[in-house]
Design a protein around this motif. Structure first.
Motif, mmCIF file in Angstrom:
data_model
loop_
_atom_site.group_PDB
_atom_site.id
_atom_site.type_symbol
_atom_site.label_atom_id
_atom_site.label_comp_id
_atom_site.label_asym_id
_atom_site.label_seq_id
_atom_site.Cartn_x
_atom_site.Cartn_y
_atom_site.Cartn_z
ATOM 1 N N ASN A 3 0.808 -1.221 0.000
ATOM 2 C CA ASN A 3 0.000 0.000 0.000
ATOM 3 C C ASN A 3 0.843 1.273 0.000
ATOM 4 O O ASN A 3 0.454 2.265 -0.614
ATOM 5 C CB ASN A 3 -0.948 0.004 1.206
ATOM 6 C CG ASN A 3 -2.102 -0.946 0.999
ATOM 7 O OD1 ASN A 3 -2.452 -1.276 -0.137
ATOM 8 N ND2 ASN A 3 -2.686 -1.400 2.089
ATOM 9 N N THR A 7 0.482 4.076 -2.828
ATOM 10 C CA THR A 7 0.174 5.448 -2.425
ATOM 11 C C THR A 7 1.230 6.415 -2.946
ATOM 12 O O THR A 7 0.904 7.492 -3.455
ATOM 13 C CB THR A 7 0.063 5.549 -0.890
ATOM 14 O OG1 THR A 7 -0.968 4.657 -0.453
ATOM 15 C CG2 THR A 7 -0.255 6.957 -0.444
ATOM 16 N N ARG A 10 0.702 6.885 -6.654
ATOM 17 C CA ARG A 10 -0.476 7.729 -6.907
ATOM 18 C C ARG A 10 -0.162 9.200 -6.648
ATOM 19 O O ARG A 10 -0.553 10.083 -7.407
ATOM 20 C CB ARG A 10 -1.648 7.286 -6.037
ATOM 21 C CG ARG A 10 -2.272 5.988 -6.473
ATOM 22 C CD ARG A 10 -3.392 5.610 -5.530
ATOM 23 N NE ARG A 10 -3.943 4.303 -5.857
ATOM 24 C CZ ARG A 10 -4.763 3.638 -5.054
ATOM 25 N NH1 ARG A 10 -5.122 4.151 -3.889
ATOM 26 N NH2 ARG A 10 -5.215 2.459 -5.418
ATOM 27 N N ARG A 73 -15.551 9.772 -6.730
ATOM 28 C CA ARG A 73 -15.982 8.431 -7.127
ATOM 29 C C ARG A 73 -16.904 8.427 -8.348
ATOM 30 O O ARG A 73 -17.769 7.580 -8.490
ATOM 31 C CB ARG A 73 -16.625 7.704 -5.960
ATOM 32 C CG ARG A 73 -15.691 7.557 -4.772
ATOM 33 C CD ARG A 73 -16.172 6.519 -3.793
ATOM 34 N NE ARG A 73 -15.426 6.544 -2.543
ATOM 35 C CZ ARG A 73 -14.214 6.055 -2.358
ATOM 36 N NH1 ARG A 73 -13.582 5.520 -3.347
ATOM 37 N NH2 ARG A 73 -13.638 6.105 -1.173
ATOM 38 N N SER A 76 -13.673 5.517 -12.071
ATOM 39 C CA SER A 76 -12.908 4.470 -11.386
ATOM 40 C C SER A 76 -11.405 4.724 -11.533
ATOM 41 O O SER A 76 -10.969 5.460 -12.421
ATOM 42 C CB SER A 76 -13.250 3.102 -11.964
ATOM 43 O OG SER A 76 -12.728 2.984 -13.271
ATOM 44 N N ASP A 163 -1.486 -2.099 -9.337
ATOM 45 C CA ASP A 163 -2.310 -1.569 -8.237
ATOM 46 C C ASP A 163 -3.335 -2.607 -7.805
ATOM 47 O O ASP A 163 -4.219 -2.973 -8.576
ATOM 48 C CB ASP A 163 -3.012 -0.288 -8.685
ATOM 49 C CG ASP A 163 -3.729 0.417 -7.542
ATOM 50 O OD1 ASP A 163 -3.894 -0.185 -6.457
ATOM 51 O OD2 ASP A 163 -4.130 1.569 -7.742
ATOM 52 N N ALA A 165 -5.871 -2.344 -6.015
ATOM 53 C CA ALA A 165 -7.244 -1.828 -5.966
ATOM 54 C C ALA A 165 -7.990 -2.033 -7.280
ATOM 55 O O ALA A 165 -9.214 -2.024 -7.287
ATOM 56 C CB ALA A 165 -7.232 -0.346 -5.606
ATOM 57 N N ILE A 166 -7.275 -2.233 -8.375
ATOM 58 C CA ILE A 166 -7.956 -2.408 -9.660
ATOM 59 C C ILE A 166 -7.753 -3.787 -10.262
ATOM 60 O O ILE A 166 -8.326 -4.090 -11.304
ATOM 61 C CB ILE A 166 -7.533 -1.331 -10.682
ATOM 62 C CG1 ILE A 166 -6.058 -1.459 -11.055
ATOM 63 C CG2 ILE A 166 -7.855 0.051 -10.172
ATOM 64 C CD1 ILE A 166 -5.646 -0.621 -12.216
ATOM 65 N N ARG A 172 -5.442 -10.029 -7.684
ATOM 66 C CA ARG A 172 -5.101 -9.386 -6.426
ATOM 67 C C ARG A 172 -4.392 -10.373 -5.509
ATOM 68 O O ARG A 172 -3.377 -10.065 -4.920
ATOM 69 C CB ARG A 172 -6.353 -8.841 -5.751
ATOM 70 C CG ARG A 172 -6.030 -8.090 -4.484
ATOM 71 C CD ARG A 172 -7.245 -7.470 -3.864
ATOM 72 N NE ARG A 172 -7.823 -6.531 -4.795
ATOM 73 C CZ ARG A 172 -9.110 -6.229 -4.851
ATOM 74 N NH1 ARG A 172 -9.951 -6.810 -4.022
ATOM 75 N NH2 ARG A 172 -9.566 -5.365 -5.713
#
Length: 183
Positions: A3, A7, A10, A73, A76, A163, A165-166, A172
């Motif tokens: 993470n 982060t 990003r 939001r 995406s 990532d 998250a996607i 994942r």
């Protein structure tokens, strides 16, 4: 990918996007205001001599809308990464195209474009590769912005690929197990 790394990537992507958007607004907004005052909504010749100021402002607004839409939001992360990568790649390609066509001479029927008229800046018959290398050497601001955009593309590609998250559910767990073996 852990993470903290995601982060950091990003944040770096956002900083690069904001930097290139700020430059495009800084360069394009004053010129587009001058063009608008001079030409109004419909220029007499049908097209302004240099459309870049308007395009720069639109480009900057599109770039700045991405982080806003993600935080609300509305868009995406995957779509935002793809859009950021595409916009930055198009900016680099448009910059190469602009210089490869002798500053948009095609807009004026082959005549030298207004942006380079009188400045002594011509490209002659130089190959596109040497032309771009020459601009990287002689135009430090342009080279910095294009480097920022290329780094942004690389970060967006990395985020699209790694990532968690996607990534789909199986991807994942595969990514997380790969990170566990790397640590």
């Amino acid at each position: 990918m852990d993470n903290r790394t995601v982060t950091a990537l990003r944040v770096a992507a956002a900083a690069l996007v904001f930097s290139t958007a700020a430059f495009h607004l800084w360069w394009g907004l004053p010129r587009s205001i001058v063009y608008f005052q001079a030409y109004g909504l419909s220029p007499a010749g049908g097209i302004v001599p240099d459309p870049r100021p308007y395009l720069f402002v639109v480009f900057a607004v599109l770039l700045l809308s991405g982080p806003y839409l993600v935080t609300r939001r509305v868009v995406s992360l995957r779509t935002a990464y793809l859009a950021g990568m595409t916009l930055l790649t198009l900016s680099i390609a448009a910059w190469v195209f602009w210089h490869a066509t002798d500053h948009g001479a095609f807009l004026l029927g082959g005549a030298e474009a207004a942006s380079s008229a009188g400045s002594g800046h011509t490209h002659g018959q130089q190959s596109t590769v040497f032309l771009i290398l020459d601009h990287f050497d002689t135009e430090p601001v342009e080279s910095a912005i294009k480097t920022i955009e290329a780094l942004g593309v690389a970060i967006f590609v990395t985020l699209l690929w790694r990532d968690p998250a996607i990534l789909p559910g199986d991807g994942r767990t595969h990514s997380e197990s790969r990170d566990a073996t790397e640590n």
